[in-house]
Structures are given as C-alpha cells and as structure tokens.
Design a protein around this motif. Structure first.
Motif, short mmCIF file in Angstrom:
data_model
loop_
_atom_site.label_atom_id
_atom_site.label_comp_id
_atom_site.label_asym_id
_atom_site.label_seq_id
_atom_site.Cartn_x
_atom_site.Cartn_y
_atom_site.Cartn_z
N THR A 6 41.89 49.33 45.26
CA THR A 6 41.65 49.99 43.97
C THR A 6 40.20 50.43 43.87
OG1 THR A 6 41.07 47.95 42.83
CG2 THR A 6 43.42 48.52 42.88
N ALA A 7 39.92 51.28 42.89
CA ALA A 7 38.55 51.75 42.67
C ALA A 7 37.64 50.57 42.31
CB ALA A 7 38.53 52.79 41.55
N GLU A 8 38.15 49.61 41.55
CA GLU A 8 37.36 48.44 41.17
C GLU A 8 37.01 47.61 42.40
OE1 GLU A 8 40.32 49.12 39.59
OE2 GLU A 8 39.55 49.81 37.66
N PHE A 56 34.31 49.42 44.38
CA PHE A 56 33.02 49.33 43.67
C PHE A 56 32.42 47.94 43.84
CE2 PHE A 56 30.46 48.65 39.79
CZ PHE A 56 29.53 49.66 39.98
N ALA A 57 33.26 46.91 43.72
CA ALA A 57 32.77 45.53 43.90
C ALA A 57 32.23 45.33 45.32
CB ALA A 57 33.89 44.54 43.59
N VAL A 58 32.87 45.92 46.31
CA VAL A 58 32.42 45.79 47.70
C VAL A 58 31.06 46.46 47.86
CG1 VAL A 58 32.90 46.53 50.07
CG2 VAL A 58 34.70 45.48 48.71
N SER A 59 30.86 47.61 47.23
CA SER A 59 29.56 48.29 47.36
C SER A 59 28.44 47.48 46.71
CB SER A 59 29.62 49.71 46.79
OG SER A 59 29.84 49.68 45.40
N ILE A 60 28.73 46.85 45.58
CA ILE A 60 27.72 45.98 44.93
C ILE A 60 27.45 44.77 45.83
CG2 ILE A 60 27.30 44.43 42.98
CD1 ILE A 60 27.23 47.00 41.73
N GLU A 61 28.51 44.20 46.40
CA GLU A 61 28.38 43.04 47.28
C GLU A 61 27.51 43.37 48.50
OE1 GLU A 61 31.45 40.65 50.12
OE2 GLU A 61 32.10 41.03 48.05
N GLN A 62 27.67 44.56 49.06
CA GLN A 62 26.87 44.96 50.20
C GLN A 62 25.39 45.04 49.85
OE1 GLN A 62 28.76 48.62 51.36
NE2 GLN A 62 30.35 47.59 52.56
#
Length: 135
Positions: free
Chosen positions: A23-25, A28-34
């Motif tokens: 999902t988009a969420e 997005f969470a993965v990009s913040i985590e990175q």
C-alpha cells in the motif's frame, strides 16, 4: 554536561518502491525508515518530526507560505576544556588576585603633526587677511 549538534533533514514526501510494501502507507513508512536508519548509521539520534512554515517568493512581488515536514536529529559532541590559567588559590585555600586580560603593552597615539586650525565663523569662504584690512 553533554553537548549536542543537530541536523534537520526534509522528510520524504512520497514512498518509494520496496519489497513487501503493497500500500501507499507501507511504501511511505519504508522511505521514512530508510532515512532514519541511514542517519542512525552516521551516529544521529532521531528526536522528532516538525511541520514548519516556509515563506517563499511567488511571482515578482508576492510571497506564499508553504508548510514543510522536517526530521530533527542530534548527536553528542565531545568538548574538551583546557584551562590556560594558573592556580586560582593558594594551598591554604586563599584566593589569588588574577590579572585582567588585555594588551601586553599600551602605546600612546602619535602626536598630531599639523597645528589645529580654528573653523571659520561664517559659512562663507574665508577671506584673505589683506582684503579684510582695507578701509
């Protein structure tokens, strides 16, 4: 007392492709985590996310306010203080007088080479002395 340096980075605005993120969420969470993991590897500790106004030019004469999401990080810095002063008290505990910091030698300014001229009494150009004495 610990001292810190801070770093503020823009938060990701959209998620990137990631394995297992459907999902988009999730993306997005993965990009913040990175971003958090990369900063953590460099020794930065995550503090908080902020939504802050940014005034930007719009056209020739106007400006608009855009809201920006940023991530705030900090890390401890090592500060070593070395005293260049001598002892401040005697072995008996009596405080010693300390000199005030300043220049080692004080030099008087050079004398004025030209004699001081009196300003004219009027705003008109000063007349020559021969012209003033004519009857």
């Amino acid at each position: 007392m610990p001292r810190y340096e801070y770093k503020v980075v823009p938060a990701p605005q959209k998620g990137g492709k990631a394995k297992g993120a459907k999902t988009a969420e999730d993306r997005f969470a993965v990009s913040i985590e990175q971003v958090l993991n990369q900063m953590g590897q460099d020794g930065w500790e995550y503090q908080r996310a902020e939504l802050l106004p940014s005034e930007e030019r719009s056209g020739l004469t106007s400006s608009t306010v855009n809201w920006r999401n940023v991530l705030v990080f900090r890390r401890e810095i090592e500060v070593n203080f070395v005293s260049t002063r001598g002892p401040s008290e005697t072995p008996e505990g009596v405080p010693l007088a300390q000199p005030l910091p300043g220049p080692e030698a004080v030099v008087a300014p050079a004398p004025i080479a030209e004699e001081v001229k009196e300003p004219p009494l009027s705003l008109k150009a000063a007349e020559a002395p021969e012209q003033q004495e004519k009857p």
